[in-house]
Design an enzyme around this catalytic site. Sequence first.
Site, PDB file in Angstrom:
ATOM      1  CG  HIS A   1      13.344 -36.936 -47.293  1.00 11.53           C
ATOM      2  ND1 HIS A   1      13.036 -36.447 -48.541  1.00 11.53           N
ATOM      3  CD2 HIS A   1      14.061 -38.060 -47.506  1.00 11.53           C
ATOM      4  CE1 HIS A   1      13.557 -37.242 -49.473  1.00 11.53           C
ATOM      5  NE2 HIS A   1      14.186 -38.228 -48.875  1.00 11.53           N
TER       6      HIS A   1
ATOM      7  CG  HIS B   1      21.511 -35.300 -53.132  1.00 11.65           C
ATOM      8  ND1 HIS B   1      22.076 -35.009 -54.344  1.00 11.65           N
ATOM      9  CD2 HIS B   1      22.127 -36.422 -52.686  1.00 11.65           C
ATOM     10  CE1 HIS B   1      22.997 -35.912 -54.618  1.00 11.65           C
ATOM     11  NE2 HIS B   1      23.059 -36.770 -53.650  1.00 11.65           N
TER      12      HIS B   1
ATOM     13  CG  ASN C   1      27.700 -37.694 -53.607  1.00 14.62           C
ATOM     14  OD1 ASN C   1      28.663 -38.130 -52.982  1.00 14.62           O
ATOM     15  ND2 ASN C   1      27.373 -38.088 -54.822  1.00 14.62           N
ATOM     16  CB  THR C   2      31.927 -34.085 -51.658  1.00 11.49           C
ATOM     17  OG1 THR C   2      31.796 -34.221 -50.245  1.00 11.49           O
ATOM     18  CG2 THR C   2      31.322 -32.769 -52.091  1.00 11.49           C
TER      19      THR C   2
END
Lengths: 299, 299
Positions: free
Chosen positions: B121, B131, B133-134
């Site tokens: 943010h 955002h 994500n892995t």
Amino acid sequence: MDSTVDASRKEKAQAWFQDLQTTIIAALDRLEAEAPVDLFGGAPGVFERTPWTRAPETGADGRPVETGGGVMGMLRGRLFEKAGVHFSKVDGLLSEDFAAQVKGAGPDRKFWASGVSLIIHPRSPKVPAVHMNTRMLSTTETWFGGGADLTPVLNYQREQSFPDAIDFHAAMQAVCNRYDPAWGQRYKEWCDEYFFLKHRNEMRGIGGIFFDHHQSGDWEKDFAFVQDVGRAFVEVYEALVRRRMHEPWTPADREEQLIRRGRYVEFNLLYDRGTLFGLKTGGNIDSILSSMPPEVKWP
Amino acid sequence: MDSTVDASRKEKAQAWFQDLQTTIIAALDRLEAEAPVDLFGGAPGVFERTPWTRAPETGADGRPVETGGGVMGMLRGRLFEKAGVHFSKVDGLLSEDFAAQVKGAGPDRKFWASGVSLIIHPRSPKVPAVHMNTRMLSTTETWFGGGADLTPVLNYQREQSFPDAIDFHAAMQAVCNRYDPAWGQRYKEWCDEYFFLKHRNEMRGIGGIFFDHHQSGDWEKDFAFVQDVGRAFVEVYEALVRRRMHEPWTPADREEQLIRRGRYVEFNLLYDRGTLFGLKTGGNIDSILSSMPPEVKWP
């Protein structure tokens, strides 16, 4: 039940909820005007009332579905940073899915509901936030639901021994006890159970009362009880606001308030049945989310 | 699968996710240090890394349950108002309830998972939130999941024709297309579907890619793909931040950002599977809710 008696009860209840909205708005407008200028600045805000109606629609099965109307009351003020006091009356047919979850829903799925709901987020961290809601519902059965709970935002005010908590509980218990001593204990416990953030293992506020499917068998008594909950709420909250609105606060208090409000958001979006039901069934977003605090922090 | 091969794959994946966290943190720390002083003030923040481990516990059935460890990375800075970049590896036995929902869970309920998740943010409304994500998961099957999506907070930046949206999509599509042209389209659509606020009928951001149960039959190829998603994400986001961080903003922009962040909160608490699952199963609150925006408004 004789349908003339039934119609007259609905009229009486609806008229009461309309009056209650007016009474609450008048009390909050008065406090907003009285707020000390040194703490809250210039001109007081005033409530904005927005009437709404939903025209009858035809459901997937070709039958008319729920229609409704009401008055949203919103104040964005100096003492009351954000307050919503809403009256509504809805009427019609429950959807098939919903009917399965509603007490006493008959094969015709007819229902009627009217009530007042309120959430107040004061600007001053010294003045507690509060929620109140009372309503009557009617299917093949008729009952009342509602409650009132106080959410002080500063930790030292969130002790059960703090005078505001003591006075709020006393006011709610006094109402219950006038009607049935068992109600006070039961509705206090229900409140503690309902307004609880499981993921944080903490209460949202300091409690109050919460009830649903309230139906003692004596409608007049139950209606009188619900009216008294509304009256007692106005009286005690007005007293608490007057007690705290002259207290100055620090930036640290404000920070604590903004973080505490985050818990309010978490509760409403993760657990509150009314909010989740409304959002997932295409309810009025503005009205449902008018409960959200105006400013929040997750630092 | 040969268990030596399997162990070596887990080691390789875990080492990659640890490296990726380090790479991302280094990139963000660099941007944080570069941020123009006239817009972002004095000293840059630096990431705080908090390692955690969960000791093996015994479940209700007397068998050991999930254990885990990782490193939470949090930055509360000047350019990045709040950013979380977390690495974790968990290992052990799924609960009976959860096993029913997990792909390939065997009768022994063994599982292994490792990954990186990130939410940023930025302070400036001109710099988009993001955002990524892995992760790799392994039960009796092994697969990858993840994605990356961009959330510009100002309406004019939320058009698909805005350069940042075009570049972000191009970067994500290029990675997919290097491996399989079908993936790009499928994972873009999945992203649009997943990051959607039904109650408002609006997207959370401008999209990106989202995938789960990614398992082409060629582990080396899938692992290379996931690594490239991570690399491409760092590269494109770094470029977007550098492009926007010199743009001043107005109080009206900030207000728009704070309100838009409210939608982010609504999404995470109402829809995000990871958040809801974590909160309802007693996960680490600090880590799960580190995704919440630092300051939010619902005016």
